[in-house]
Design an enzyme around this catalytic site. Sequence first.
Site, PDB file in Angstrom:
ATOM      1  N   ASP A 173      18.133  -5.969  -8.800  1.00 46.02           N
ATOM      2  CA  ASP A 173      18.730  -5.794  -7.627  1.00 46.02           C
ATOM      3  C   ASP A 173      18.038  -5.537  -6.658  1.00 46.02           C
ATOM      4  O   ASP A 173      16.781  -5.194  -6.589  1.00 46.02           O
ATOM      5  CB  ASP A 173      19.901  -4.589  -8.141  1.00 46.02           C
ATOM      6  CG  ASP A 173      19.240  -3.314  -8.015  1.00 46.02           C
ATOM      7  OD1 ASP A 173      18.266  -3.113  -8.879  1.00 46.02           O
ATOM      8  OD2 ASP A 173      19.601  -2.517  -7.368  1.00 46.02           O
ATOM      9  N   ASP A 192       6.398  -2.456 -12.421  1.00 49.39           N
ATOM     10  CA  ASP A 192       6.035  -2.393 -10.828  1.00 49.39           C
ATOM     11  C   ASP A 192       4.956  -0.950 -10.730  1.00 49.39           C
ATOM     12  O   ASP A 192       3.698  -1.514 -11.108  1.00 49.39           O
ATOM     13  CB  ASP A 192       7.305  -2.095 -10.068  1.00 49.39           C
ATOM     14  CG  ASP A 192       6.951  -2.161  -8.332  1.00 49.39           C
ATOM     15  OD1 ASP A 192       6.472  -3.118  -8.352  1.00 49.39           O
ATOM     16  OD2 ASP A 192       7.578  -1.200  -7.748  1.00 49.39           O
ATOM     17  N   LYS A 243      19.980  -0.314 -15.234  1.00 47.24           N
ATOM     18  CA  LYS A 243      21.009  -1.580 -15.505  1.00 47.24           C
ATOM     19  C   LYS A 243      19.981  -2.864 -15.453  1.00 47.24           C
ATOM     20  O   LYS A 243      20.639  -3.745 -16.079  1.00 47.24           O
ATOM     21  CB  LYS A 243      21.826  -1.449 -14.323  1.00 47.24           C
ATOM     22  CG  LYS A 243      22.585  -0.419 -14.282  1.00 47.24           C
ATOM     23  CD  LYS A 243      23.665  -0.516 -13.035  1.00 47.24           C
ATOM     24  CE  LYS A 243      24.042   0.856 -12.496  1.00 47.24           C
ATOM     25  NZ  LYS A 243      24.816   0.737 -10.902  1.00 47.24           N
ATOM     26  N   ARG A 287      22.708  -8.800  -8.853  1.00 44.77           N
ATOM     27  CA  ARG A 287      22.338  -8.735 -10.277  1.00 44.77           C
ATOM     28  C   ARG A 287      22.812  -9.834 -11.140  1.00 44.77           C
ATOM     29  O   ARG A 287      22.457 -10.144 -12.053  1.00 44.77           O
ATOM     30  CB  ARG A 287      22.996  -7.551 -10.891  1.00 44.77           C
ATOM     31  CG  ARG A 287      22.079  -6.142 -10.605  1.00 44.77           C
ATOM     32  CD  ARG A 287      22.574  -4.843 -11.377  1.00 44.77           C
ATOM     33  NE  ARG A 287      22.147  -3.798 -10.799  1.00 44.77           N
ATOM     34  CZ  ARG A 287      21.072  -3.047 -10.933  1.00 44.77           C
ATOM     35  NH1 ARG A 287      20.138  -3.381 -11.653  1.00 44.77           N
ATOM     36  NH2 ARG A 287      20.968  -1.929 -10.237  1.00 44.77           N
ATOM     37  N   ASP A 297      13.363  -4.670 -17.402  1.00 38.68           N
ATOM     38  CA  ASP A 297      13.312  -5.900 -16.579  1.00 38.68           C
ATOM     39  C   ASP A 297      12.011  -6.267 -15.656  1.00 38.68           C
ATOM     40  O   ASP A 297      11.344  -7.322 -15.923  1.00 38.68           O
ATOM     41  CB  ASP A 297      14.518  -5.769 -15.277  1.00 38.68           C
ATOM     42  CG  ASP A 297      14.632  -4.444 -14.448  1.00 38.68           C
ATOM     43  OD1 ASP A 297      13.396  -3.687 -14.609  1.00 38.68           O
ATOM     44  OD2 ASP A 297      15.236  -4.453 -13.601  1.00 38.68           O
ATOM     45  N   VAL A 299      11.855  -9.330  -5.906  1.00 38.37           N
ATOM     46  CA  VAL A 299      12.494 -10.411  -6.644  1.00 38.37           C
ATOM     47  C   VAL A 299      13.861  -9.908  -6.890  1.00 38.37           C
ATOM     48  O   VAL A 299      14.204  -8.549  -7.306  1.00 38.37           O
ATOM     49  CB  VAL A 299      11.902 -11.046  -7.782  1.00 38.37           C
ATOM     50  CG1 VAL A 299      10.833 -11.875  -7.279  1.00 38.37           C
ATOM     51  CG2 VAL A 299      11.420  -9.959  -8.970  1.00 38.37           C
ATOM     52  N   LYS A 337       4.275  -6.700 -12.316  1.00 37.03           N
ATOM     53  CA  LYS A 337       3.637  -6.834 -11.107  1.00 37.03           C
ATOM     54  C   LYS A 337       2.259  -6.040 -11.118  1.00 37.03           C
ATOM     55  O   LYS A 337       2.359  -4.778 -10.614  1.00 37.03           O
ATOM     56  CB  LYS A 337       4.486  -6.267  -9.751  1.00 37.03           C
ATOM     57  CG  LYS A 337       5.629  -7.177  -9.460  1.00 37.03           C
ATOM     58  CD  LYS A 337       6.376  -7.097  -8.361  1.00 37.03           C
ATOM     59  CE  LYS A 337       7.291  -6.030  -8.152  1.00 37.03           C
ATOM     60  NZ  LYS A 337       8.116  -6.137  -7.039  1.00 37.03           N
TER      61      LYS A 337
END
Length: 168
Positions: A152, A96, A37, A158, A93, A146, A124
């Site tokens: 989220d 990581d 999402k 969100r 988004d 973040v 990141k």
Amino acid sequence: MKVLIPHEEIVDICKTIGNQLTKKFAGKNPIVSCVLKGAAPFHSELMKHLDMQIEADYIQVKSYVGTQSTGKINIKKDLDFDIAGRDVIIVEDIVDTGTTLSCLKTELEKRNPNSLTFVALLDKPSRRKIEFEADFVGKVIEDLFVVGFGLDYNEQYRNLKDIYILEN
Ligand code: IMP
Ligand code: MG
């Protein structure tokens, strides 16, 4: 919470990447797919800056890392389009550990797209466990958690228009 990236900067990032994608895919008709999402607000804003014919799509995945470093992916909601022979832009988004996108890449390559391009709003790199490099990155950040603009913490935040550093 402290603002890390104000909304105006996010919109500027979307304009810059949108222009780069518009050049890269000139005369083509890519499928632009959002990884649900978290990437939904980024995908929506980015699409406004794509000056070409596109088709929007959505995928939702869950990744696992087992004993093999490649990991496995569970597709909760698959793409609507058949991507064989198509140019596909995957919009995420944040990168990581790299698990989600590297697993997704392996899965989507099996479907024989003409090209696969990965776009991430945030990266990141210091957190990487599996080697993965997105083709377009909005902003590289430190090892911070973040939230906001789709990102989220336990499904919260969100809806925020800026990106914040979550402090506990
Ligand atoms: P990866 O598979 O470890 O690269 O993780 C990617 C996913 O982890 C992203 O799609 C996000 O959902 C989540 N994630 C990683 N870092 C953050 C963060 O700082 N805030 C919110 N979600 C994050
Ligand atoms: Mg997430």
